[in-house]
Design an enzyme around this catalytic site. Structure first.
Site, PDB file in Angstrom:
ATOM      1  N   GLU A  87     -28.285  98.186   2.645  1.00 48.91           N
ATOM      2  CA  GLU A  87     -28.440  96.801   3.096  1.00 48.91           C
ATOM      3  C   GLU A  87     -27.375  95.874   2.523  1.00 48.91           C
ATOM      4  O   GLU A  87     -26.824  95.020   3.212  1.00 48.91           O
ATOM      5  CB  GLU A  87     -29.833  96.278   2.750  1.00 48.91           C
ATOM      6  CG  GLU A  87     -30.952  96.753   3.680  1.00 48.91           C
ATOM      7  CD  GLU A  87     -31.451  98.151   3.378  1.00 48.91           C
ATOM      8  OE1 GLU A  87     -30.958  98.763   2.400  1.00 48.91           O
ATOM      9  OE2 GLU A  87     -32.319  98.654   4.105  1.00 48.91           O
ATOM     10  N   HIS A  97     -43.855  95.266   3.368  1.00 49.59           N
ATOM     11  CA  HIS A  97     -43.327  95.151   4.732  1.00 49.59           C
ATOM     12  C   HIS A  97     -43.871  93.952   5.504  1.00 49.59           C
ATOM     13  O   HIS A  97     -43.650  93.880   6.707  1.00 49.59           O
ATOM     14  CB  HIS A  97     -43.710  96.385   5.557  1.00 49.59           C
ATOM     15  CG  HIS A  97     -42.872  97.598   5.341  1.00 49.59           C
ATOM     16  ND1 HIS A  97     -42.902  98.339   4.186  1.00 49.59           N
ATOM     17  CD2 HIS A  97     -41.990  98.234   6.152  1.00 49.59           C
ATOM     18  CE1 HIS A  97     -42.087  99.376   4.298  1.00 49.59           C
ATOM     19  NE2 HIS A  97     -41.511  99.345   5.470  1.00 49.59           N
TER      20      HIS A  97
HETATM   21  C1  TPP Z   1     -34.677  99.507   1.873  1.00 48.26           C
HETATM   22  C2  TPP Z   1     -35.293 100.006   3.114  1.00 48.26           C
HETATM   23  N1  TPP Z   1     -34.569 100.033   4.237  1.00 48.26           N
HETATM   24  C3  TPP Z   1     -35.109 100.498   5.386  1.00 48.26           C
HETATM   25  C4  TPP Z   1     -36.406 100.962   5.415  1.00 48.26           C
HETATM   26  C5  TPP Z   1     -37.015 101.480   6.720  1.00 48.26           C
HETATM   27  N2  TPP Z   1     -37.172 102.920   6.631  1.00 48.26           N
HETATM   28  C6  TPP Z   1     -38.325 103.472   6.258  1.00 48.26           C
HETATM   29  S1  TPP Z   1     -38.222 105.130   6.107  1.00 48.26           S
HETATM   30  C7  TPP Z   1     -36.594 105.138   6.556  1.00 48.26           C
HETATM   31  C8  TPP Z   1     -35.841 106.416   6.609  1.00 48.26           C
HETATM   32  C9  TPP Z   1     -35.694 107.024   5.249  1.00 48.26           C
HETATM   33  O1  TPP Z   1     -35.177 108.299   5.357  1.00 48.26           O
HETATM   34  P1  TPP Z   1     -35.208 109.324   4.174  1.00 48.26           P
HETATM   35  O2  TPP Z   1     -34.881 108.646   2.911  1.00 48.26           O
HETATM   36  O3  TPP Z   1     -34.348 110.468   4.566  1.00 48.26           O
HETATM   37  O4  TPP Z   1     -36.735 109.809   4.062  1.00 48.26           O
HETATM   38  P2  TPP Z   1     -37.612 110.540   5.170  1.00 48.26           P
HETATM   39  O5  TPP Z   1     -38.285 109.480   5.962  1.00 48.26           O
HETATM   40  O6  TPP Z   1     -36.727 111.392   5.965  1.00 48.26           O
HETATM   41  O7  TPP Z   1     -38.617 111.320   4.391  1.00 48.26           O
HETATM   42  C10 TPP Z   1     -36.166 103.859   6.842  1.00 48.26           C
HETATM   43  C11 TPP Z   1     -34.825 103.510   7.292  1.00 48.26           C
HETATM   44  C12 TPP Z   1     -37.135 100.896   4.218  1.00 48.26           C
HETATM   45  N3  TPP Z   1     -38.416 101.271   4.162  1.00 48.26           N
HETATM   46  N4  TPP Z   1     -36.562 100.430   3.088  1.00 48.26           N
END
Ligand code: TPP
Ligand code: TPP
Ligand code: MG
Ligand code: MG
Lengths: 335, 333, 333, 335
Positions: C66, C135
């Site tokens: 971000e 959120h």
């Molecule tokens: C700081 C932040 N940015 C964006 C999000 C929205 N978001 C939630 S899960 C996710 C993907 C995360 O991917 P990863 O770290 O690979 O974990 P996975 O969901 O694959 O287990 C995103 C972009 C968030 N929760 N927090």
């Protein structure tokens, strides 16, 4: 002067001019910083002020690799970069005074030098804060297919900030034309590199992003220039960012408030023995490219330039207090 | 005045240092962590000498990683420590805003009461030193918007000395804002000065014609204005909020029921600052007591300019307080 | 009503998408950048289909960074582009708070007018979807504290469609907050709907007994309350602020000069929220017009709890608006 | 059952029990997630919910290396971790319902599971947000000389966040007992790893911090368990953090709102062919450590456990609305 000898070949004259130019810039920075320290003591300059003594070869060496169209992003220790980029000593000094003739109209001060003509985007006083900006400038160039690069200076202390990591990754991922220049002067304020990084080799970080990196002796102007030229051409070739780590040292305290408890006097003295200006002068003299008279003349020109800058700053105007809240939003609505 | 032996002369800086020192001596779990708090002695020299006394484990220099070391402070608090985390300057705290709001302030609630976060985060705040647009803001009122944290703004030596320990004993996250223009302020402190309440505002000067509501560095400007106004027979009551969250409105509402007029002095930006909240609470709690609308004297809404004359103009000044109060009191007596 | 051919039915989500699409078509310098805006189609499906039309250079998926991608947006704006940066949810924007406050908001000032930052940052905001404590917050009022940025809160389809282009034409940074409960809202939009002013509040319903001042999702609750109140012969004027910074107070002050009463409805936390600023401006600008103190109906000061019944209780509801207005109007008629 | 045969040696019985335990946990997670999906459709569960199908071997394998005193920090995709850590299915399910009998008293929901008895510190829904917390927990242990570690799970998407970098550096610099477990399921929502990292080998990042790292097949329970045990003992030896990258895949959509436009059905199917549960069952059967009857019984026990959990959640109470603002600040003043 060479009367009676065969005339110097043109490429030698060019080299000499170029070297004189670089020496002039380094010396200008050194003298400028000295004057700033003086003016700080006499309270003409206020706020936080960070001087660049000892690191001149970095800014001057790197700037040689840039064209007028390139962009520069620097830190709060940026007097040297601003001078080497070609911003006039007058407008920098006026800025330090807080006068409206200053390059940032006096609003920025020592830590926030800006200039649109030379595409100098600050003067950023948040450690690491300039890196994402540089990424964005480079993105704009790449997308608009302009053959430019953005040169981003930052201290080794910034490497610990998350923004360093995010910016390196973005620049590499998107293959952006950024020349990252880490000015590794071994300390972030009072924190030695070994106390801030688990791996103290900065170029090793670049590997984690697949960014080509080179470390260079930042006290050696020619070495910096050469490495910067190589790095810049690689960046220009479109293969993405490059990182240049310049190993250097600041001769003075971190800022004007620093009692320097964290490093030994002997260490500082040892580094002063490696002064980039003194050694460049030695080198030029050895090569027969600099005479004492020339050096003396140079110093005199610099003294005049600095005197002019101070006079310019002194004569400058204060922004009227009625304009306090100007530049919070743009005067014009659209463009 | 303080010729009795049991007071000691010191600066605000030293008062903070003594508070840290005492806390470290009293409680093994307390440690100080932040950029340059150790070898450098603290960016504003607050922690000078503490490294020698407590060693690098408890006076812990950190890399430039505001988000991680604030988050690590939260984790250490969860792990049973009592961290004091120092952020050099309020503007840098924005790098840790995620940890402060999304973790420190929410952990207790989102765990349904299981995990409290007894962390103290200290930082310098405020303008007045010509540090320009990235080092001079007063965001304490802004942080006071966040439920789950407490926001302290000690202005006096007593409070600098006395609010820290109470903050450390608090089970929840506490932010302490030290106005950077106060560090050099000198005064006398009782030798046995100790912990002070962090829940209440204090009347620093009594008066009858108007209530000046303020905190931090503006307290002294308000007191100075009150002093001068008293020569014109205008008696201003001066309230030092001390804590911006939770906001002790009872103290100022009660004062207004006596004075019927209020002026808020806050060097933070005006719109949506703590000054707005105070005005709104007066609207809600003392509307019928008011003889005149509440006024606000705030920091100009501008990223701080560097030159002294503009910075001075951007901050509340004694003259403005005086002229505002004078106009207010005279216009409807 | 909208049986005339030249309107089209769409959702708020689609209205935002159309606004982005039009901007991208109109101006080569505009691009959209953010997490999952491309291949995924946008976390709230706002940008679905745009990747296919504009390609990955202009609909740019970013890593989870971000701070860097907001900073890169600022840099790109400095470099002549017109970036639209999407942050999925307001709570994540805290990771970019440093870039927003210390760079986007200050660049113009600290460069003495040399460098303006024409960036638009969009993000979803608000509670109501049971997304809990990390959120669900409404921080638009909080961001409105920062000079140097503008803060827009389009509530209607027209505004979702019309404010973006004007924001892009603005030379300074603009933050747009889209309340996530509105994305599915349906309505009719003129086929040729276009750019709208971003400087003024609008009276969405006229009335004479009380002024309801609100924005975002609370607008619809306020309109609903006004509708029900009208059956009791209480006519509420409903003002949609549309933009929280700069705050157009003239519109609500004028309304209050007619109604003599005001209630602010804001789902953000109460203390130090935009509701406080509005109340303070009324104090300053309409004190003598008021028949009763201004009241605030705000989000409860709590990190949002997950369960529906608690979340509902934490947010302003139609019933509370009705009972507040009723009490206010009846108690001093 | 082995009637008439020579009695099984004790170590074999232990191994069998252990394997059955792990299989039970993986199956419990799988069935639990299936039930959650169902309950989501019937609107008993709301908000964002992220299921763990396909990744069970990671949580279950890693948890084997932890003691009761260790701490766990997980993400919003943490039902599996919570179950494998030993939080009861009842209190997790009640949490998902938002009931006060839930492990976070219903305040947290799917993304915010907490438990003090098992030192389960969430359930963090800010990507990367848990890493600094884990560093701090480990710091507290180290300073207080408690022989514990903190295990921190995060997705490969989190690697792009600045907090990842800052946390790795801090943990390594201070030699803290953190076991970093990267659950690399190749996607962060819809963003493939190659679109988020310039270097897609996550273990290569660790090198930049001098952190020992190993990548392991996250679909192979035994491999995960072995690697985790090795990593955990190294962490316990006091030599600082270790990173374990578990290469895995999520079988379901990112959350309940994901149309899955970004990956091919065939890719998902191919990975499903490598289901960690199916292959562990195959392995156990090959080794003669699992019979169909045992498996059947296990499934029945799990079905009952889940039914119980649903019944428990259904029977749970709603937190009274009067208590809305409780837990904003602690009830007690000091401790
Ligand atoms: C700081 C932040 N940015 C964006 C999000 C929205 N978001 C939630 S899960 C996710 C993907 C995360 O991917 P990863 O770290 O690979 O974990 P996975 O969901 O694959 O287990 C995103 C972009 C968030 N929760 N927090
Ligand atoms: C985010 C942030 N944290 C802290 C500071 C205070 N600070 C100013 S300069 C500095 C040291 C930076 O060191 P380095 O990056 O090595 O640059 P150098 O000063 O050595 O040139 C610090 C800690 C700051 N300006 N910004
Ligand atoms: Mg340095
Ligand atoms: Mg992933």
């Amino acid at each position: 002067m060479n009367a009676g000898q065969t005339p110097e070949p043109i490429h030698m004259a060019r080299e000499r001019d170029h070297n004189h130019h670089m020496l002039y810039q380094m010396l200008l920075i050194r003298r400028f910083e000295g004057k700033c320290a003086e003016l700080y003591s006499s309270m003409k300059i206020r706020g936080f002020m960070h001087l660049y003594d000892g690191e001149e070869a970095v800014a001057v060496g790197v700037m040689q690799s840039l064209t007028a169209d390139d962009a520069v992003v620097a830190t709060y220790r940026e007097h040297g970069h601003a001078l080497a980029r070609g911003i006039s000593a007058c407008s920098i000094m006026a800025e330090m005074y807080g006068k409206r003739e200053g390059c940032s109209r006096g609003r920025g001060g020592s830590m926030h030098l800006f200039d649109d003509k030379t595409r100098f985007f600050g003067g950023n006083a948040i450690v690491g804060g300039g890196l994402p900006i540089a990424v964005g400038l480079a993105l704009a160039d790449k997308v608009q297919k302009r053959p430019r690069l953005t040169c981003c200076f930052f201290g080794e202390g910034a490497v610990a900030e998350g923004e360093f990591h995010e910016s390196m990754n973005l620049a590499a991922l998107w293959q952006l034309p950024v020349l990252f220049v880490c000015e590794n002067n071994l300390y972030a304020m009072g924190t030695a590199l070994a106390l801030s990084e688990s791996v103290t080799d900065i170029t090793a970080k670049a590997a984690g992003y697949n960014i080509e990196a080179e470390a260079v002796d930042g006290m050696d102007l020619s070495a910096v220039e050469k490495a910067a030229n190589k790095a810049a051409s690689r960046v220009r070739s479109g293969k993405g960012p490059v990182m240049l780590e310049c190993r250097t040292y600041r001769f003075r305290a971190h800022s004007m408030f620093d009692p320097e408890l964290y490093r030994a006097k002997s260490e500082v003295e040892a580094w002063k023995g490696r002064c980039p200006i003194a050694s460049f002068i030695r080198l030029l003299k050895e090569k027969g490219m600099l005479t004492d008279t020339e050096l003396h003349e140079m110093e005199e020109r610099i003294a005049i330039e600095i005197d002019d800058a101070v006079a310019f700053a002194e004569a400058g105007m204060w922004e009227p207090v009625e304009e306090l809240t100007r530049f919070v939003y743009s005067d014009r609505r659209t463009e | 005045m303080n010729s009795i032996k049991n007071t000691v002369k010191m600066t605000y800086r030293e008062a903070v240092r003594e508070a840290i020192r005492e806390a470290m001596r009293k409680d093994e779990r307390v440690f100080l962590m932040g950029e340059d708090v150790g070898r450098y002695g603290g960016c504003f020299a607050v922690s000078k000498g503490l490294l020698e006394e407590f060693g690098p484990e408890r006076i812990r220099d950190t890399p430039l990683s505001e988000s991680a070391f604030v988050g690590a402070g939260i984790g250490a608090a969860l792990g049973g420590m009592r961290p004091i985390v120092e952020i050099m300057t309020v503007n840098f705290s924005l790098l840790a805003a995620d940890q402060i709001l999304n973790n420190a302030a929410t952990y207790l609630h989102m765990s349904g009461g299981l995990f409290n976060v007894p962390i103290v985060i200290r930082m310098s705040t405020g303008g007045g030193k010509q540090l320009a647009a990235q080092h001079s803001h007063s965001l304490e009122g802004w942080y006071a918007h966040i439920p789950g944290i407490k926001v302290l703004t000690p202005a006096t030596l007593e409070d600098a000395r006395g609010m820290l320990w109470t903050a450390l004993e608090d089970p929840d996250p506490v932010l302490i804002f030290e106005n950077n223009t106060l560090y050099n302020m000198e005064g006398e402190l009782p030798v046995d000065a100790g912990a002070l309440d962090i829940d209440h505002a204090l009347i620093r000067r009594t008066g009858t014609h108007v209530t000046l509501i303020t905190y931090g560095a503006s307290l002294f400007k308000s007191l100075e204005a009150a002093e001068q106004l008293s020569k014109e027979e205008i008696q201003a009551e001066v309230i030092d909020l001390r804590t911006l969250r939770p906001l002790d409105h009872d103290t100022f509402l009660k004062s207004i029921s006596k004075t019927h007029r209020a002026v808020i002095v806050d060097e933070g930006w005006r719109s949506g600052g703590i000054s707005a909240e105070i005005s709104a609470r007066i609207m809600e709690g003392a509307f019928y007591d008011l003889d005149a609308p509440v006024e606000r004297i705030c920091g100009a809404e501008v990223p701080m300019p560097y030159p002294r004359h503009l910075e001075e103009k951007a901050l509340p000044q004694v003259e403005t307080i005086i002229s505002t109060v004078r106009r207010m009191v005279k216009s409807n007596g």
